[in-house]
Design a protein around this motif. Structure first.
Motif, PDB file in Angstrom:
ATOM      1  N   PRO A  44       1.146  -1.020  -0.051  1.00 15.84           N
ATOM      2  CA  PRO A  44      -0.077   0.200  -0.288  1.00 15.84           C
ATOM      3  C   PRO A  44       0.267   0.892   0.442  1.00 15.84           C
ATOM      4  CG  PRO A  44      -0.559  -1.798   1.268  1.00 15.84           C
ATOM      5  CD  PRO A  44       0.563  -2.431   1.404  1.00 15.84           C
ATOM      6  N   GLY A  45       0.117   2.333  -0.510  1.00 12.78           N
ATOM      7  CA  GLY A  45       0.975   4.104  -0.282  1.00 12.78           C
ATOM      8  C   GLY A  45       2.153   3.497  -1.700  1.00 12.78           C
ATOM      9  N   GLY A  46       1.903   2.244  -2.352  1.00 12.91           N
ATOM     10  CA  GLY A  46       3.592   2.873  -2.985  1.00 12.91           C
ATOM     11  C   GLY A  46       4.565   2.407  -3.012  1.00 12.91           C
ATOM     12  N   ALA A  47       4.439   1.447  -2.089  1.00  8.38           N
ATOM     13  CA  ALA A  47       5.933   0.857  -0.894  1.00  8.38           C
ATOM     14  C   ALA A  47       6.286   0.091  -2.402  1.00  8.38           C
ATOM     15  CB  ALA A  47       5.148   0.252   0.308  1.00  8.38           C
ATOM     16  N   VAL A  48       7.620  -0.314  -2.316  1.00  9.66           N
ATOM     17  CA  VAL A  48       8.478  -1.450  -2.783  1.00  9.66           C
ATOM     18  C   VAL A  48       9.030  -1.630  -1.878  1.00  9.66           C
ATOM     19  CG1 VAL A  48       9.433  -1.947  -5.264  1.00  9.66           C
ATOM     20  CG2 VAL A  48       7.668   0.062  -5.556  1.00  9.66           C
ATOM     21  N   ALA A  49       8.954  -3.323  -2.476  1.00  8.81           N
ATOM     22  CA  ALA A  49      10.432  -4.285  -1.889  1.00  8.81           C
ATOM     23  C   ALA A  49      11.115  -5.206  -2.568  1.00  8.81           C
ATOM     24  CB  ALA A  49      10.008  -4.779  -0.663  1.00  8.81           C
TER      25      ALA A  49
END
Length: 695
Positions: free
Chosen positions: A558-563
């Motif tokens: 969510p919220g544009g999080a990228v891992a």
């Protein structure tokens, strides 16, 4: 020896005579109370003539049951088990009508619907009488097995010389499908499962283990029985090179998955040495099979999985008892469903259509056949038995993991465990009973119930494809369509026809969803997906019902999080709410050849343990989040400790392998003296009490 044979023959004749007499009296009583059933040709028939007609009819019915019934059941082996269960009453009633035609002077007559009732009552009474008379004989038979086994062991020791190992204990692996670690602990503590509680009080130990990302029976049981569940990303998935959808509970898919696991491990499975597989998706390499899905597509005499049905249903008493319990379970489910609606229970899913029949099959037919088969395996002294009891999992999907309905199922499962434990005391070898589950279940309102549209609707809306008006009117659907308009800078008409190869394949697996693009060769990268469908990934990742996405080595939250999975610590931080080992599980699935282009895990609330299934299930499993990923393993203390932090079904396989090796001496198969042993379906002797107390 001759004297013993004469005694056994006399005992059998005496039992047959008593059962015949009781059946005759039952037929007389029924003729007196049922208006459409008579045993006389006129009003002037004497009591003797009526009694002889009843004796003749009862004898003919019993003889037809012994001779014709097995042939009928064998002829119906290709009929689905659900249909076979429903045909039991019809077939039994037909045999009674035929028996009445054999009564001299036309004294026997019954209406067809009355014949069904009479046949069912007579079979039940005959079964109860035979069971009561057989108790002493069964004990004697078990003692004879003891003596045969002891004599065999002494002969082997003499042949091998001083210091030879004695016959090893057998291993009985009982899988309670879908029962989570906390559910089992609570049921034992509350007195709901006294047998389990007793085992824990007297030497058994209990621990939880962690499933793979695909927390479902197909992946778990394949790993447990065959040592590998590599490339099983979900319950169902799309394989681009063939254009086929693999489904774990489809016979052809199960057979293919088993073959792939064997090729990968170069090993036949956990049960290759004198093993039996009962009620499982996979064989585990066992030679003795009943209700094993990976071989159920076979036809003919070689299909010993369906032969397990024959071995059980060839006794009409078993057939009638199970059929009566089947009808009772259908009525129980209908009643529970109506009460849930009247109480306004939430969350709730539809439980109509065929579901009452499917539930009755899982909780009655499958249980009866599997329990009977396991009893036969223990009395035959087989070295390793693995059996799956699916009742809880089926009911929990529709009633919830901790509801009133599922508590009743747990209590009945405990009675089956108690029965197997009692039989183990009479087996010709010691049995070490290991109890385990393949996954748990997480509660929660469905994705459709919560948000008004399915995952497929959301994906199609995010791709700019037509969706149903119902889905388009939802808040989620409207947001997705707005995102598409903004990304494409053009209107998207609802009437637009989808072009061949353009539509994504969306497959649910509990709270895990898989999205594949057939038109994109190989695994689609994030860049290719965003070029083809600019709004899709943003639409999915920002939806409140979705926890995270996996796209070609990257986890989107969510919220544009990228891992990035390749960067240590990034995925661990993003996936921390989903519990220990979540990133490790996702990283493993990312390496599968058939992982989907987009893997979608639903949102998870750690405070409530709830997830949102992409199927119509209020108790679900298949992805990450909550109790679905925490099954249990329970073992006798005489076996070694499995070790801390047991992760993955393959690790459980290694533990079970080790316990088999720990058996004191070689796993020596015991010869079953009964002729049934040669058919692959050894069962207790006729009349043996194999039903649990729910009947």
């Amino acid at each position: 020896m001759l004297r013993g044979r004469w005694r056994a023959t006399g005992s059998a004749l005496l039992r047959l005579t008593v059962v015949w007499a009781v059946s005759t009296l039952t037929m007389l009583v029924l003729a007196g109370v049922l208006p459409d059933f008579r045993l006389q040709s006129g009003d002037d028939d004497s009591i003797t003539q009526i009694g002889l007609a009843a004796a003749w009819g009862a004898g003919a019915f019993g003889l037809l049951g012994a001779l014709v019934w097995p042939l009928l059941v064998r002829a119906l082996l290709l009929v689905p088990a659900l249909v076979l269960g429903l045909l039991v009453f019809f077939l039994n009633g037909s045999l009674l009508l035929l028996a009445l035609r054999l009564v001299p002077d036309g004294r026997g007559e019954a209406a067809p619907e009355t014949a069904v009732v009479v046949a069912a009552v007579m079979s039940a009474v005959a079964s109860a009488t035979s069971t009561a008379l057989a108790v002493r004989d069964d004990e004697a038979y078990r003692r004879r097995l003891y003596r045969l086994a002891d004599r065999r062991r002494r002969g082997q020791r003499r042949a091998a010389g001083p210091g030879a190992a004695r016959t090893a204990p057998g291993m009985l692996f009982l899988q309670l499908d879908g029962v989570g670690y906390e559910v089992l602990r609570a049921a034992a503590a509350d007195g709901l499962m006294p047998t389990v509680a007793g085992w824990l009080d007297h030497g058994h130990r209990l621990t939880s283990w962690r499933t793979d990302w695909s927390s479902q029976t197909g992946a778990s049981q394949l790993g447990i029985l065959h040592g590998s569940n590599f490339d099983v990303p979900a319950f169902r998935w799309y394989e681009k090179e063939t254009g086929e959808v693999m489904v774990c509970n489809r016979p052809t898919s199960a057979a293919e998955l088993q073959l792939r696991a064997i090729e990968r491990t170069r090993d036949g499975g956990l049960l290759t040495l004198d093993g039996a597989s009962r009620g499982n998706l996979f064989s585990g390499g066992a030679d003795q099979l009943a209700l094993v899905l990976s071989v159920s597509a076979r036809r003919g005499r070689a299909n010993r999985s369906r032969a397990g049905y024959f071995a059980y249903f060839r006794d009409p008493a078993n057939a009638v008892r199970t059929a009566l319990s089947f009808v009772a379970e259908v009525c129980r489910e209908i009643g529970q469903s109506v009460r849930a609606r009247l109480r306004g229970d939430l969350p709730r899913v539809a439980r109509a259509g065929l579901y009452p029949l499917i539930r009755a099959f899982a909780t009655v037919v499958e249980r009866d056949v599997v329990v009977a088969a396991v009893i036969g395996d223990m009395l035959a002294g087989r070295a390793a038995v693995y059996a799956d009891l699916v009742a809880y999992d089926e009911v929990a999907h529709h009633s919830g993991p901790a509801g009133r309905d599922t508590r009743q199922v747990l209590a009945r499962l405990d009675r089956s465990l108690a029965l197997l434990s009692r039989v183990a005391e009479h087996a010709p070898r010691e049995y070490r009973i290991v109890l385990l589950s393949d996954h748990g279940q997480s509660p929660g309102e469905t994705f459709l119930g919560k948000y008004g549209l399915t995952l497929k609707d959301l994906v199609r809306a995010g791709c700019g494809l037509p969706v149903s008006r119902r889905a388009g009117r939802t808040h989620s659907g409207a947001e997705a369509r707005a995102a598409v308009l903004a990304a494409l800078h053009r209107p998207v008409e609802e009437e637009e026809e989808a072009r061949p190869g353009r539509d994504p394949v969306v497959l649910p697996s509990g709270n895990l969803g898989l999205i594949s693009f057939p038109a994109m060769a190989g695994r689609a990268t994030r860049e290719r997906i965003e070029r083809a469908h600019p709004a899709l990934l943003t639409t999915l990742a920002s939806h409140p019902g979705i926890g995270f996405l996996l796209v070609d080595g990257e986890v989107l939250g969510p919220g544009g999080a990228v891992a990035r999975l390749a960067v240590p610590g990034e995925a661990e931080e993003l996936l921390a709410p989903f519990g220990p080992g979540a990133a490790e599980a996702v990283r493993r699935s990312d390496a599968f050849p058939h992982v989907a282009d987009i893997m979608v895990n639903s949102a998870y609330d750690p405070a409530t343990g709830e997830v949102h299934a992409f199927e119509e299930q209020i108790g679900s499993h298949g992805g990450l989040g909550g109790e679905q990923g925490r099954p249990f393993l329970m073992w006798p203390a005489v076996l070694s400790d499995p070790g801390p932090g047991l992760v993955g079904a393959e690790a459980v396989h290694d533990v079970l392998r080790r316990w088999l090796r720990e058996a004191d001496g070689p796993q020596v198969p015991l010869q079953d003296p009964r002729p049934e042993a040669a058919t692959g379906g050894s069962f207790p002797s006729a009349g043996a009490p194999v039903q649990d107390e729910n009947h």
